[in-house]
Design a protein around this motif. Structure first.
Motif, PDB file in Angstrom:
ATOM      1  N   GLU A 131       0.807  -1.216   0.000  1.00 12.40           N
ATOM      2  CA  GLU A 131       0.000   0.000   0.000  1.00 12.40           C
ATOM      3  C   GLU A 131       0.839   1.266   0.000  1.00 12.40           C
ATOM      4  OE1 GLU A 131      -3.144  -0.087  -0.402  1.00 12.40           O
ATOM      5  OE2 GLU A 131      -3.277  -2.270  -0.325  1.00 12.40           O
ATOM      6  N   ASN A 132       2.117   1.136   0.190  1.00 12.35           N
ATOM      7  CA  ASN A 132       3.007   2.301   0.236  1.00 12.35           C
ATOM      8  C   ASN A 132       3.690   2.432  -1.118  1.00 12.35           C
ATOM      9  OD1 ASN A 132       4.766   4.372   0.846  1.00 12.35           O
ATOM     10  ND2 ASN A 132       5.486   3.475   2.763  1.00 12.35           N
ATOM     11  N   GLN A 133       3.237   3.378  -1.913  1.00 12.85           N
ATOM     12  CA  GLN A 133       3.790   3.566  -3.251  1.00 12.85           C
ATOM     13  C   GLN A 133       5.173   4.202  -3.223  1.00 12.85           C
ATOM     14  OE1 GLN A 133       2.313   2.638  -6.187  1.00 12.85           O
ATOM     15  NE2 GLN A 133       0.734   1.652  -4.965  1.00 12.85           N
ATOM     16  N   ASP A 134       5.613   4.646  -2.078  1.00 15.46           N
ATOM     17  CA  ASP A 134       6.899   5.327  -1.988  1.00 15.46           C
ATOM     18  C   ASP A 134       8.036   4.368  -1.665  1.00 15.46           C
ATOM     19  OD1 ASP A 134       8.287   7.826  -2.160  1.00 15.46           O
ATOM     20  OD2 ASP A 134       8.590   7.743   0.018  1.00 15.46           O
ATOM     21  N   VAL A 135       7.721   3.077  -1.428  1.00 15.59           N
ATOM     22  CA  VAL A 135       8.742   2.092  -1.061  1.00 15.59           C
ATOM     23  C   VAL A 135       8.758   1.001  -2.117  1.00 15.59           C
ATOM     24  CG1 VAL A 135       9.525   0.445   0.675  1.00 15.59           C
ATOM     25  CG2 VAL A 135       8.440   2.582   1.388  1.00 15.59           C
ATOM     26  N   ALA A 136       9.939   0.709  -2.629  1.00 12.57           N
ATOM     27  CA  ALA A 136      10.119  -0.360  -3.612  1.00 12.57           C
ATOM     28  C   ALA A 136      11.046  -1.412  -3.026  1.00 12.57           C
ATOM     29  CB  ALA A 136      10.708   0.190  -4.910  1.00 12.57           C
ATOM     30  N   VAL A 137      10.658  -2.683  -3.184  1.00 10.47           N
ATOM     31  CA  VAL A 137      11.452  -3.812  -2.700  1.00 10.47           C
ATOM     32  C   VAL A 137      12.105  -4.463  -3.913  1.00 10.47           C
ATOM     33  CG1 VAL A 137      11.422  -5.987  -1.445  1.00 10.47           C
ATOM     34  CG2 VAL A 137       9.869  -4.134  -0.768  1.00 10.47           C
ATOM     35  N   VAL A 138      13.438  -4.511  -3.922  1.00  6.89           N
ATOM     36  CA  VAL A 138      14.202  -5.021  -5.058  1.00  6.89           C
ATOM     37  C   VAL A 138      14.908  -6.306  -4.633  1.00  6.89           C
ATOM     38  CG1 VAL A 138      15.982  -4.515  -6.754  1.00  6.89           C
ATOM     39  CG2 VAL A 138      14.548  -2.659  -5.857  1.00  6.89           C
ATOM     40  N   PRO A 139      14.632  -7.450  -5.285  1.00  8.12           N
ATOM     41  CA  PRO A 139      15.302  -8.698  -4.907  1.00  8.12           C
ATOM     42  C   PRO A 139      16.630  -8.867  -5.641  1.00  8.12           C
ATOM     43  CG  PRO A 139      13.568  -9.157  -6.486  1.00  8.12           C
ATOM     44  CD  PRO A 139      13.547  -7.669  -6.261  1.00  8.12           C
ATOM     45  N   LYS A 140      17.630  -9.270  -4.904  1.00  9.27           N
ATOM     46  CA  LYS A 140      18.926  -9.664  -5.445  1.00  9.27           C
ATOM     47  C   LYS A 140      19.292 -11.008  -4.816  1.00  9.27           C
ATOM     48  CE  LYS A 140      19.532  -6.019  -7.967  1.00  9.27           C
ATOM     49  NZ  LYS A 140      19.571  -6.100  -9.458  1.00  9.27           N
ATOM     50  N   VAL A 141      18.554 -12.024  -5.266  1.00  9.60           N
ATOM     51  CA  VAL A 141      18.615 -13.345  -4.641  1.00  9.60           C
ATOM     52  C   VAL A 141      19.439 -14.271  -5.519  1.00  9.60           C
ATOM     53  CG1 VAL A 141      17.245 -15.285  -3.782  1.00  9.60           C
ATOM     54  CG2 VAL A 141      16.369 -12.951  -3.572  1.00  9.60           C
TER      55      VAL A 141
END
Length: 416
Positions: A131-141
């Protein structure tokens, strides 16, 4: 011994049965005596010496309201001409566009580094910040830990990721799912969890922590959860201690998720409360990975530290300015706000309570307490006089003592 007495009744019974069956056949029309011919004995359409078509059986017409009122009957269903009715065209569906939140460029980037468990942490963080458009989660797995690769492999991968322009507000690391293996030390093989193994493993963790520290990126290292295998859980406790010591020494934040996936006796459990406090399944059947609810719970533990590091909106929380630092617009000296606030009342002096000993006297449980005269304390008292007579009558004979006026056992009717 002659068989005649036995066979004679059987023969008579057989003859009676044949006669009865013949009479039944004759009555049904399938058997006729010689000299007579019944055409019902032949199949339909066949007559002796001549083959004719059997007559079509006429259907009995029952009562019909149509014939009663002179209306012709309807043709049978097979003869009816199907009526093709034109299909009504459906009205054009008005496409209602889903109301979506306007897409904005996120200012906070949470980059998740690690092995397979890091993928579940990324899944939980994405659901947590959906719901927070200001936070992006980027995976580097990557599907590798710290044991079976070169010591500089993970630090080089992190540097190359950052050099390629990946924005990183905070880095989240989850590693070590399959690191309970031997480490190559030159030409030697070091057994897992030995003293030398711990030293080499700590050096590899320190290298990752130093990589983020030299780039000035806040680090949140999530510890490993308990496993279904009890031996694996014991080993992961030791590995988590290495993570905690190295991360805290390097200025990072260590997140311990172990208490969220054990029962009251600190043992592995696949079920437990989710982030909403409802009972849910948190681990998958093999006892290593997480379900969707379990991933959300991992993200809940990490989110507390992420918000503490970045603050609301993905930026560091600035300390509020003190009243002495506020300067009016006209340049005059700011009045002292502290002088206008009355001094707080003096704290009440604590009430001194009488000190009690930490332990009381030692009383043996098997000792028999006696009176100064030598008799047991628990011995029945000696009764004399009227008391002894009353007690003996009540306990031995079963005669209740007399009631006293005003006592609960006084059931006498009051005199008017």
């Amino acid at each position: 011994m002659s068989l005649a007495p036995i066979l004679r009744p059987l023969t008579l019974t057989l003859l009676l049965a044949v006669g009865a069956s013949g009479a039944a056949l004759a009555q049904s029309g399938y058997y006729q005596p010689q000299g007579q011919r019944d055409l019902r004995a032949y199949p339909p359409g066949y007559y002796p010496g001549k083959l004719v078509q059997p007559a079509q059986p006429q259907q009995q017409q029952g009562f019909s309201l149509r014939r009663f009122f002179g209306v012709p009957d309807e043709p049978p269903p097979a003869a009816r001409t199907p009526v093709v009715r034109p299909r009504k065209s459906a009205p054009p569906a008005t496409a209602t566009a889903k109301q979506e939140k306007p897409k904005v460029d996120p200012s906070t980037f949470v980059v998740v580094f690690g092995d397979a468990l890091a993928g579940y942490a990324r899944q939980g963080l994405e659901a947590h910040f959906a719901e927070n458009q200001d936070v992006a989660v980027v995976p580097k797995v990557r599907d590798m830990g710290l044991v079976r690769v070169d010591p500089a492999d993970w630090p080089n991968f992190i540097r190359s990721t950052l050099d390629e322009g990946q924005k990183t507000s905070v880095a989240v690391v989850v590693l070590g799912t399959s690191d309970r293996q031997a480490i190559k030390d030159g030409d030697n093989t070091v057994e897992p969890l030995s003293d030398r193994w711990k030293e080499l493993y700590r050096q590899r963790v320190d290298a990752i922590v130093a990589t983020f520290k030299e780039r000035g990126i806040p680090l949140v290292w999530i510890g490993l959860p308990p496993m279904k295998n009890s031996k694996a859980s014991e080993d992961l406790v030791v590995i988590n201690e290495i993570y905690k010591e190295s991360v805290q020494r390097g200025g990072g934040t260590y997140v311990d998720i172990w208490p969220g996936f054990v029962d009251d006796e600190n043992r592995y459990t696949a079920d437990g409360p989710d982030v909403d406090g409802e009972p849910a399944k948190l681990r998958t059947n093999e006892g290593v990975f997480f379900t969707r609810a379990g991933a959300r719970k991992v993200a809940f533990f990490a989110d507390t530290e992420i918000k503490r590091i970045l603050g609301k909106g993905g930026t560091a929380v600035a300390a509020p300015a003190s009243p002495a630092d506020i300067t009016p617009a006209d340049g005059s000296s700011a009045p002292s706000i502290e002088a206008a606030i009355p001094a707080p009342p003096d704290a009440a002096a604590p009430v001194s309570l009488p000190s009690k000993p930490l332990v009381g006297p030692v009383l043996p449980l098997t000792r028999q307490d006696v009176t100064p005269g030598g008799t047991l304390v628990s011995a029945p008292p000696k009764l004399t006089g009227d008391n002894a007579y009353t007690v003996q009558r009540a306990l031995r004979v079963g005669i209740a003592p007399g009631s006293r006026p005003g006592r609960a056992d006084d059931f006498r009717w009051p005199n008017n």
